[in-house]
Design a protein around this motif. Structure first.
Motif, PDB file in Angstrom:
ATOM      1  N   VAL A  30       1.421  -0.995  -1.413  1.00 44.23           N
ATOM      2  CA  VAL A  30       0.327  -1.821  -0.904  1.00 44.23           C
ATOM      3  C   VAL A  30       0.326  -3.177  -1.618  1.00 44.23           C
ATOM      4  CG1 VAL A  30      -2.193  -2.064  -0.808  1.00 44.23           C
ATOM      5  CG2 VAL A  30      -1.137   0.089  -0.142  1.00 44.23           C
ATOM      6  N   VAL A  66      -1.912   0.689   5.971  1.00 41.74           N
ATOM      7  CA  VAL A  66      -0.743  -0.121   6.309  1.00 41.74           C
ATOM      8  C   VAL A  66      -0.576  -0.065   7.816  1.00 41.74           C
ATOM      9  CG1 VAL A  66       1.791  -0.181   6.150  1.00 41.74           C
ATOM     10  CG2 VAL A  66       0.441   0.159   4.097  1.00 41.74           C
ATOM     11  N   TYR A  82       6.051  -3.732   8.159  1.00 44.93           N
ATOM     12  CA  TYR A  82       4.802  -3.164   7.665  1.00 44.93           C
ATOM     13  C   TYR A  82       4.012  -4.227   6.928  1.00 44.93           C
ATOM     14  CZ  TYR A  82       7.050   1.304   8.580  1.00 44.93           C
ATOM     15  OH  TYR A  82       7.666   2.353   9.186  1.00 44.93           O
ATOM     16  N   ALA A  84       0.057  -4.503   4.696  1.00 44.77           N
ATOM     17  CA  ALA A  84      -1.150  -3.823   4.224  1.00 44.77           C
ATOM     18  C   ALA A  84      -2.361  -4.327   4.999  1.00 44.77           C
ATOM     19  CB  ALA A  84      -1.335  -4.057   2.735  1.00 44.77           C
TER      20      ALA A  84
END
Length: 115
Positions: A30, A66, A82, A84
């Protein structure tokens, strides 16, 4: 003492969110996901094996921390990026001395920006 959950998406399980954030590798992921990244980029940034990175990203995605987007590159190969979505998490006692978890999700970040 019960744990009350409030969020823009109340369907997420508090246990999944807290469980994911209790995992050191998940927290590290993250932290590096300020900008959209591929699995390979996340693995390199966190110095984790790809297999671990995939598992942790799945866990974070399931917890709603996410976001994944799939795009198509040259040659019809798919790639995921991806980012967060966790902006802030706070846990506090409310007026009735019950624990309350509030999650603010990051908004306005395009998963395909600047890449």
């Amino acid at each position: 003492m019960s744990l009350e959950f409030s969020s823009s998406d109340d369907t997420l399980s508090v246990e999944r969110v807290i469980g994911a954030l209790d995992d050191e590798a998940c927290r590290e992921i993250v932290a590096v996901l300020e900008d959209p990244m591929t699995v390979e980029e996340v693995a390199e940034a966190t110095d984790r094996p790809l297999s671990t990175t995939y598992r942790k990203l799945d866990r974070l995605t399931d917890a709603g921390l996410v976001e994944e987007a799939v795009g198509i590159r040259e040659g019809r190969h798919q790639t995921s990026r991806y980012v967060a979505t966790l902006g802030r998490l706070s846990i506090a006692l409310d007026g009735d001395n019950e624990l309350r978890a509030d999650i603010d999700r990051a908004r306005g970040h395009s998963i395909w920006s600047d890449r």
